[in-house]
Design an enzyme around this catalytic site. Structure first.
Site, PDB file in Angstrom:
ATOM      1  N   SER A  50       1.002  -6.072  11.046  1.00 27.12           N
ATOM      2  CA  SER A  50      -0.382  -5.614  11.187  1.00 27.12           C
ATOM      3  C   SER A  50      -1.295  -6.789  10.858  1.00 27.12           C
ATOM      4  O   SER A  50      -0.860  -7.794  10.277  1.00 27.12           O
ATOM      5  CB  SER A  50      -0.592  -4.473  10.190  1.00 27.12           C
ATOM      6  OG  SER A  50      -1.945  -4.366   9.816  1.00 27.12           O
ATOM      7  N   TYR A  70      -0.377  -0.021   2.199  1.00 23.53           N
ATOM      8  CA  TYR A  70      -0.036  -0.329   3.599  1.00 23.53           C
ATOM      9  C   TYR A  70      -0.013  -1.836   3.802  1.00 23.53           C
ATOM     10  O   TYR A  70       0.928  -2.393   4.377  1.00 23.53           O
ATOM     11  CB  TYR A  70      -1.065   0.334   4.525  1.00 23.53           C
ATOM     12  CG  TYR A  70      -0.850   0.061   5.997  1.00 23.53           C
ATOM     13  CD1 TYR A  70       0.067   0.800   6.741  1.00 23.53           C
ATOM     14  CD2 TYR A  70      -1.587  -0.932   6.646  1.00 23.53           C
ATOM     15  CE1 TYR A  70       0.247   0.546   8.104  1.00 23.53           C
ATOM     16  CE2 TYR A  70      -1.410  -1.177   8.004  1.00 23.53           C
ATOM     17  CZ  TYR A  70      -0.489  -0.441   8.722  1.00 23.53           C
ATOM     18  OH  TYR A  70      -0.310  -0.700  10.067  1.00 23.53           O
TER      19      TYR A  70
END
Ligand code: NAP
Length: 248
Positions: free
Chosen positions: A152, A165
């Protein structure tokens, strides 16, 4: 988008596992791989969603996929070993694995990160990725295959409020790099994709106020997903590649 021209049948006869295949990017990747001739193993936690993807692939006349209902939050190393043994027994080989499933947890200031959220995100996004990779690697070495992680934009640069995350995606990139280094001379290639903002349920949760029309669709980011599973990427190892290089 990542510059790669998808060739018809470029994944012909390949056997590819996709985790999180019931929704979002994983669903699109599974359908795209099948369309290009691959037999796809659809792993996910919601059977209804997997069945819909299965039906779409079969109705389109692509190679019949297989469904593996598995919740990566509770799955054990033995579950993954059994999975790989079943794939190899049934299909004779495994050419690629797209480790796509992950959870967002909560976006929250650092001091208010809940311990349970941290544990859940680390379990699904990190520990499960390690356990499934340990099970997959022997079969992928055998086939000189492709192991693809999913990172990400917060996987190598922290960003306020992205908490567990973000930490989990740093760990993902680390895992990818160390496997790539350990297996460099085996023919197995290990890389990661940074999809960039993409219109999916996870994106809608992270950015509820965003106009979905302003982000790429899963279909638009497929060139990189296909490239890393195709023989054209045989020499690529240890890289995190952006599916949308032009996007900040
Ligand atoms: P998504 O829409 O939330 O889809 C994730 C898929 O993973 C779903 O099918 C989900 O199953 C499955 N999954 C979640 N937890 C699971 C578990 N415990 N066991 C098995 N399957 C599980 O996410 P996405 O946006 O497509 O994201 C795909 C990947 O890209 C993720 O790794 C994400 O971090 C990464 N990514 C996405 C974006 C973006 O903008 N979308 C940007 C950067 C990175 P259910 O459908 O049953 O919930």
């Amino acid at each position: 988008m990542f510059d790669y021209e998808i060739k018809e049948n470029s994944l012909h006869n390949k056997v590819i596992l996709v985790t999180g295949a019931g929704d979002g990017i994983g669903k699109q990747a599974a359908k795209t791989y099948a369309q290009l001739g691959a037999t796809v193993i659809l792993l996910g936690r919601t059977v209804d969603k997997l069945e819909k993807v299965y039906d779409e692939i079969v109705e389109a006349g692509h190679p019949e996929p297989a469904i593996v209902p598995l919740d990566m939050k509770g799955a054990t190393k033995q579950n993954y070993i059994d999975l790989v043994n079943t794939i190899v027994d049934q299909f004779g080989k495994l050419d690629g694995a797209l480790l796509n499933a992950s959870i967002l947890g909560e976006l929250t200031p650092f001091t208010t990160i809940h311990e349970q959220t941290f544990d859940d995100v680390m379990q699904v996004n990190v520990k499960a990725q390690m356990l499934i990779s340990q099970a997959l690697i022997p079969a992928l070495v055998e086939s000189k295959g492709s192991l693809v992680f999913t990172s990400s934009g917060v996987g190598n640069k922290g960003r306020a409020y992205w908490g567990p995350y973000s930490m989990s995606k740093f760990a993902t990139e680390s895992m990818m790099e160390l496997i790539a280094d350990e297996y460099e001379d085996t023919g197995l290639r290990t890389n990661a994709i940074n999809p960039g903002g993409t219109k999916t349920p996870m994106r809608a949760t992270a950015y509820p106020a965003e106009d979905p029309a302003t982000v790429a669709t899963p279909e638009q980011i497929m060139p990189l997903y296909v490239y890393l599973m195709s023989d054209d990427s045989k020499e690529i190892n240890g890289q995190t590649i952006k599916a949308q290089p032009q996007r900040k």
